[in-house]
Design a protein around this motif. Sequence first.
Motif, mmCIF file in Angstrom:
data_model
loop_
_atom_site.group_PDB
_atom_site.id
_atom_site.type_symbol
_atom_site.label_atom_id
_atom_site.label_comp_id
_atom_site.label_asym_id
_atom_site.label_seq_id
_atom_site.Cartn_x
_atom_site.Cartn_y
_atom_site.Cartn_z
ATOM 1 N N PHE A 155 120.618 32.228 35.979
ATOM 2 C CA PHE A 155 119.443 32.125 35.124
ATOM 3 C C PHE A 155 119.610 31.046 34.045
ATOM 4 C CE2 PHE A 155 116.681 33.385 31.612
ATOM 5 C CZ PHE A 155 115.503 33.652 32.266
ATOM 6 N N TYR A 156 120.742 31.050 33.359
ATOM 7 C CA TYR A 156 120.928 30.101 32.251
ATOM 8 C C TYR A 156 121.146 28.662 32.745
ATOM 9 C CZ TYR A 156 120.894 34.138 29.229
ATOM 10 O OH TYR A 156 120.506 35.275 28.575
ATOM 11 N N PRO A 157 121.998 28.453 33.746
ATOM 12 C CA PRO A 157 122.128 27.071 34.244
ATOM 13 C C PRO A 157 120.793 26.499 34.739
ATOM 14 C CG PRO A 157 123.885 28.431 35.134
ATOM 15 C CD PRO A 157 122.980 29.347 34.388
ATOM 16 N N LEU A 158 120.008 27.337 35.432
ATOM 17 C CA LEU A 158 118.722 26.844 35.930
ATOM 18 C C LEU A 158 117.771 26.554 34.776
ATOM 19 C CD1 LEU A 158 118.104 29.045 39.109
ATOM 20 C CD2 LEU A 158 118.932 26.704 38.975
ATOM 21 N N THR A 159 117.845 27.373 33.741
ATOM 22 C CA THR A 159 116.985 27.118 32.581
ATOM 23 C C THR A 159 117.347 25.786 31.935
ATOM 24 O OG1 THR A 159 116.798 29.491 32.213
ATOM 25 C CG2 THR A 159 116.219 28.060 30.365
ATOM 26 N N ILE A 160 118.644 25.492 31.866
ATOM 27 C CA ILE A 160 119.079 24.197 31.310
ATOM 28 C C ILE A 160 118.504 23.056 32.152
ATOM 29 C CG2 ILE A 160 121.112 22.699 30.999
ATOM 30 C CD1 ILE A 160 122.673 25.296 30.276
ATOM 31 N N THR A 175 114.752 22.709 31.722
ATOM 32 C CA THR A 175 114.492 22.094 30.423
ATOM 33 C C THR A 175 114.651 20.576 30.537
ATOM 34 O OG1 THR A 175 115.337 24.067 29.322
ATOM 35 C CG2 THR A 175 115.219 22.059 28.001
ATOM 36 N N GLY A 176 115.681 20.166 31.249
ATOM 37 C CA GLY A 176 115.902 18.734 31.478
ATOM 38 C C GLY A 176 114.748 18.083 32.212
ATOM 39 N N VAL A 177 114.244 18.773 33.229
ATOM 40 C CA VAL A 177 113.108 18.232 33.998
ATOM 41 C C VAL A 177 111.893 18.079 33.090
ATOM 42 C CG1 VAL A 177 111.476 18.712 35.869
ATOM 43 C CG2 VAL A 177 113.903 19.194 36.186
ATOM 44 N N MET A 178 111.680 19.112 32.288
ATOM 45 C CA MET A 178 110.486 19.102 31.438
ATOM 46 C C MET A 178 110.557 18.026 30.361
ATOM 47 S SD MET A 178 109.092 22.930 30.997
ATOM 48 C CE MET A 178 110.488 23.691 30.233
ATOM 49 N N ILE A 179 111.769 17.712 29.943
ATOM 50 C CA ILE A 179 111.912 16.640 28.952
ATOM 51 C C ILE A 179 111.904 15.285 29.648
ATOM 52 C CG2 ILE A 179 113.498 15.587 27.270
ATOM 53 C CD1 ILE A 179 114.482 18.466 26.664
ATOM 54 N N HIS A 206 110.809 3.341 20.412
ATOM 55 C CA HIS A 206 110.843 3.243 21.865
ATOM 56 C C HIS A 206 112.229 3.536 22.409
ATOM 57 C CE1 HIS A 206 110.530 1.298 25.873
ATOM 58 N NE2 HIS A 206 109.401 1.986 25.834
ATOM 59 N N LEU A 207 113.214 3.055 21.683
ATOM 60 C CA LEU A 207 114.594 3.312 22.090
ATOM 61 C C LEU A 207 114.903 4.809 21.989
ATOM 62 C CD1 LEU A 207 117.007 1.722 23.071
ATOM 63 C CD2 LEU A 207 117.756 1.495 20.717
ATOM 64 N N LEU A 208 114.390 5.415 20.946
ATOM 65 C CA LEU A 208 114.599 6.855 20.774
ATOM 66 C C LEU A 208 113.967 7.609 21.948
ATOM 67 C CD1 LEU A 208 115.628 9.109 18.860
ATOM 68 C CD2 LEU A 208 113.334 9.149 17.872
ATOM 69 N N ILE A 209 112.784 7.179 22.359
ATOM 70 C CA ILE A 209 112.121 7.807 23.515
ATOM 71 C C ILE A 209 113.024 7.674 24.750
ATOM 72 C CG2 ILE A 209 110.147 7.616 25.097
ATOM 73 C CD1 ILE A 209 108.482 6.704 22.634
ATOM 74 N N GLY A 210 113.624 6.500 24.889
ATOM 75 C CA GLY A 210 114.528 6.265 26.024
ATOM 76 C C GLY A 210 115.749 7.166 25.982
ATOM 77 N N VAL A 211 116.272 7.385 24.792
ATOM 78 C CA VAL A 211 117.450 8.264 24.645
ATOM 79 C C VAL A 211 117.076 9.700 25.006
ATOM 80 C CG1 VAL A 211 119.070 9.235 22.967
ATOM 81 C CG2 VAL A 211 118.583 6.789 22.951
ATOM 82 N N VAL A 212 115.915 10.138 24.556
ATOM 83 C CA VAL A 212 115.459 11.496 24.900
ATOM 84 C C VAL A 212 115.294 11.606 26.420
ATOM 85 C CG1 VAL A 212 113.608 13.198 24.626
ATOM 86 C CG2 VAL A 212 114.320 11.831 22.678
ATOM 87 N N MET A 213 114.738 10.557 27.029
ATOM 88 C CA MET A 213 114.570 10.537 28.486
ATOM 89 C C MET A 213 115.929 10.680 29.185
ATOM 90 S SD MET A 213 113.239 7.325 30.770
ATOM 91 C CE MET A 213 114.678 6.319 30.401
ATOM 92 N N ALA A 214 116.908 9.906 28.728
ATOM 93 C CA ALA A 214 118.239 9.965 29.342
ATOM 94 C C ALA A 214 118.881 11.334 29.122
ATOM 95 C CB ALA A 214 119.127 8.863 28.769
ATOM 96 N N GLY A 215 118.668 11.882 27.920
ATOM 97 C CA GLY A 215 119.202 13.222 27.626
ATOM 98 C C GLY A 215 118.610 14.266 28.560
ATOM 99 N N GLY A 216 117.297 14.172 28.774
ATOM 100 C CA GLY A 216 116.631 15.103 29.698
ATOM 101 C C GLY A 216 117.186 14.968 31.103
ATOM 102 N N ALA A 217 117.353 13.715 31.529
ATOM 103 C CA ALA A 217 117.883 13.467 32.880
ATOM 104 C C ALA A 217 119.302 14.034 33.024
ATOM 105 C CB ALA A 217 117.883 11.965 33.165
ATOM 106 N N LEU A 218 120.074 13.967 31.955
ATOM 107 C CA LEU A 218 121.454 14.457 31.996
ATOM 108 C C LEU A 218 121.509 15.988 32.090
ATOM 109 C CD1 LEU A 218 124.439 13.633 31.767
ATOM 110 C CD2 LEU A 218 124.251 13.906 29.306
ATOM 111 N N LEU A 219 120.547 16.644 31.465
ATOM 112 C CA LEU A 219 120.532 18.114 31.502
ATOM 113 C C LEU A 219 120.309 18.649 32.916
ATOM 114 C CD1 LEU A 219 118.473 19.195 28.346
ATOM 115 C CD2 LEU A 219 120.905 19.502 28.743
ATOM 116 N N VAL A 220 119.589 17.886 33.724
ATOM 117 C CA VAL A 220 119.235 18.373 35.070
ATOM 118 C C VAL A 220 120.489 18.637 35.925
ATOM 119 C CG1 VAL A 220 117.885 17.939 37.147
ATOM 120 C CG2 VAL A 220 116.999 17.233 34.928
ATOM 121 N N PRO A 221 121.371 17.642 36.109
ATOM 122 C CA PRO A 221 122.578 17.948 36.889
ATOM 123 C C PRO A 221 123.515 18.915 36.177
ATOM 124 C CG PRO A 221 122.717 15.728 35.982
ATOM 125 C CD PRO A 221 121.337 16.226 35.703
ATOM 126 N N THR A 222 123.477 18.900 34.842
ATOM 127 C CA THR A 222 124.329 19.832 34.102
ATOM 128 C C THR A 222 124.001 21.276 34.498
ATOM 129 O OG1 THR A 222 124.374 18.273 32.271
ATOM 130 C CG2 THR A 222 125.054 20.523 31.773
#
Lengths: 495, 391
Positions: free
Chosen positions: B94-99, B102-106, B126-142
């Motif tokens: 449940f928790y890993p999938l929620t993480i 959350t990544g997908v949604m971000i 714009h750079l900050l938006i890019g960092v948030v995007m990368a952070g979201g992408a990183l959460l998905v495989p995590t």
Amino acid sequence: MLALVNLLAKANLAEVMTVVGIYVHAWFLVFAIGLPYVVLALEWKAIRNKNGLSLSAARKASAVWGVSFAAGAATGTLVEFGLVQIWSGTLAALGTFFFAVMYLELFAFMTEIVFVVLYIYTWERFSYKWVHWLFGLVVLVGSNLSALMILGANAFMNVPWGTGDLISKVLPWESVSYGPSVVNQTALLSLSSAMSKGSLALASLSLGSSLGQILSNPMIAFYDPDLWVTFLHTVSAAIIVVAFEASSVFGYLFLKAPEESKAGFLKLFRVSFGVGSVVSLIQPFFGDLAGRVEYTYQYTKFLAAEGFSSNGGTNPILGILLKGNPSYYFPGFNQLLSEVKASIDPEAALATVKGAESVESIIFPLYYGMVIAGILLFIFAVLYFASYSGALRRIEDKVVGLIGIDVDTFLVYASFLAAALALFAGAAGWAVREVGRHPWTIYGLIPYYDVVTPAAITPVFVALIIALELAIFASGTAGIIIVLRHELKGVLKVK
Amino acid sequence: MLITSVWIGFLMLGITIVSHIFLVSLVLGLAFMAPILEYLSYRRKDEKFEALAKSALKYLAISELAAGVWATWFTVALAGFWPQLTFIATTVLFYPLTIAITGVMIGIPFMAIYWYTWGAVSRRIHLLIGVVMAGGALLVPTGFNMIFSFLDDPVGLKRALAGNGWAVFQNPLYPDFTIHRISAAISMAAMVFAAVYAIKAHRDHDRIHEWASEIGLYIGLPALLIASITGVIYAFLLDKYSPYVASAVLGPLSFSSVATYFRLYPAFVGFMVIISGIWVSAMFNGLHKAFDRSKEISSFILLAFSLVGVPYGEVLNDLPRYPYMVIQGVSGIPASNFINHWMYISPVFAYAAMIIGTALMAVFSYMIYTVLVSKTPGKSGEGISSGLTAA
């Protein structure tokens, strides 16, 4: 008893974040369904009349399409996982009744996704302009088919088609047949019984093999009468929302534009307002069909939405529409309570009546609010089409002239109200549909507290998820606004 | 009938996973590359980096859309063919999938916002938006990588079913496997980027393309090094905690000796050849400065092996479990225990999926070519070449 109380508490918590998630998804989804109609209408006009402003407007609107499509896909994932993760007991339905519609939805989604990219990236790439327009048409078909399939699952939750007389055995007042019986009723009731102690029952692998085959016709969801009616009603609502939202943007530009540019924006306004008006004129018929299905297959929801008292009563308009008799007496909740004893599951039957009664104070005003909003939109649509007739336009000009504006300016102001009304009507309609089914996830078969996940759902978790949902709503909306502002920069100077 | 259903269900799951992993690896890698390149552009005041970032984002957007389709397909295949397995997975994990969700949604909305706000907001924002995007992408495989770790070693199953959802994070395979996957994804995307620009540099004799290729290698080689080290560690961990899988894949190299359904050692040797090929061609491209015929050949090898490496590795990761679905040491829980007994699913569904899936990939490839390689007119349709040349 304590277990049920715990399940209820958890389910009620989970319900809050699900409601927020679904509405956030719907906010972006209406663009995916409705925007193709407006964009294609503008591009059609651009190609036919070689109109540069229409082409520019269609292209800029497709940029909004891009952002909303991405946000819709993200929140769609959220809703999908909400279903399999938060309401994990619904996996029993996903492995049976929902399988065909969800599976075939993928093909529609794939078509949509491939062609939306082609459409957005190939503006003015083809010398024969209709090729690009056809790409957009495929997106439109794909998004609508996608909606049809998803609504197939929702329609089954409201009207569980293919269960024959099973529902009437549980809810005796639903005396109609829910289609041909393509289910093993014994197995389905055993599954329902096993899950009544919580969805954790699905973790037992022996449950899978011991029940055997539950459903013999996977395609049964497509025959659900509620599906086709809901599809027409929902897609029409999405088109109306987006068309009037687009109208309000074009209307705003019309008001702000210098005099020499006003005519161009008025043409754009009329295209999108026209799309919204056409559908607003048809929508009452779809609404009527939806009401008839509700009356036939979900009588408790019908009673709550129409605001009948516990003893029932008469309603001349409903009597004529449904029975051809203005003095027809509609039995109320008390009458249904007297039938509870005849149920094979009296507790479930009692919960159904009490559930509908408890939500009446919510869904009755929402339902009539939706109806009133629909009537106002219908009136705007009539005024719009009347403005094309010389004689009627002169009358309209005289009437609205009393407040010092002409018909076009009046319609522009009306578009601001129309966008808000359409949004409200859509949101209220969906609330009536879902809240009115309380306490059932699948009407008459599985209540919502039986399908909630066994995993811990804490208030902190719910708060975090809701915060995330709202953040996506805010960022996606901000994205749309930024794109819109960026795309519109300098547009007022376009002649 | 059951055997057919089990095999088709397994195959469906396999096809969707491999296709999805291939695309999301590109997505993850490019989601990292785009903001890094934009940051370099910002720091060095060099617009060439910005043009590169835009190119990366174009690849990213299209890969993400196709990846989304496969993700949905994967979920429906799971729920349809394996409803009880999915139920157990969503409950226990449940928790890993929620993480991950959350990544997908971000990640997805910020990808679109990042794309459409280029030039519409200040560079810092714009750079900050890019960092948030990368952070979201990183959460998905995590989050999602826990599924694969759990299938190889179901740590925390009983505790999670009893209510302690965090217990699954004690899985010994998970940390190394996650780092391996993420670094492999970044390496794959960067190497593909480097190879494409090296090929273009040879054909167009364009210094900007040469320079773009080098940037790809600067990002790709360190990531490849991390992926290689964690890959070796992963092999040892598998041998210890999931000997059935280790024996099936590593064959004589495994310390365990377990009889397995598939013997994939020859395929593993092939995988080693691919990884070696990536190393050799990447090093050659990095050291050989002239953009001549030999470098073009090396670049083609780098491109082909980089594209094949991740999906090939994923097949090696998933296929050895058959006929089990969840491995428990030297054996496991048979997949047939989890198959959908409640409804017969015609093989037509699976065949249709494979045919349409192939058609999708064909159209997708065409789009990649049309949108990214050939010069497409229009603001958002500029080809890579035009974007870079303009810079």
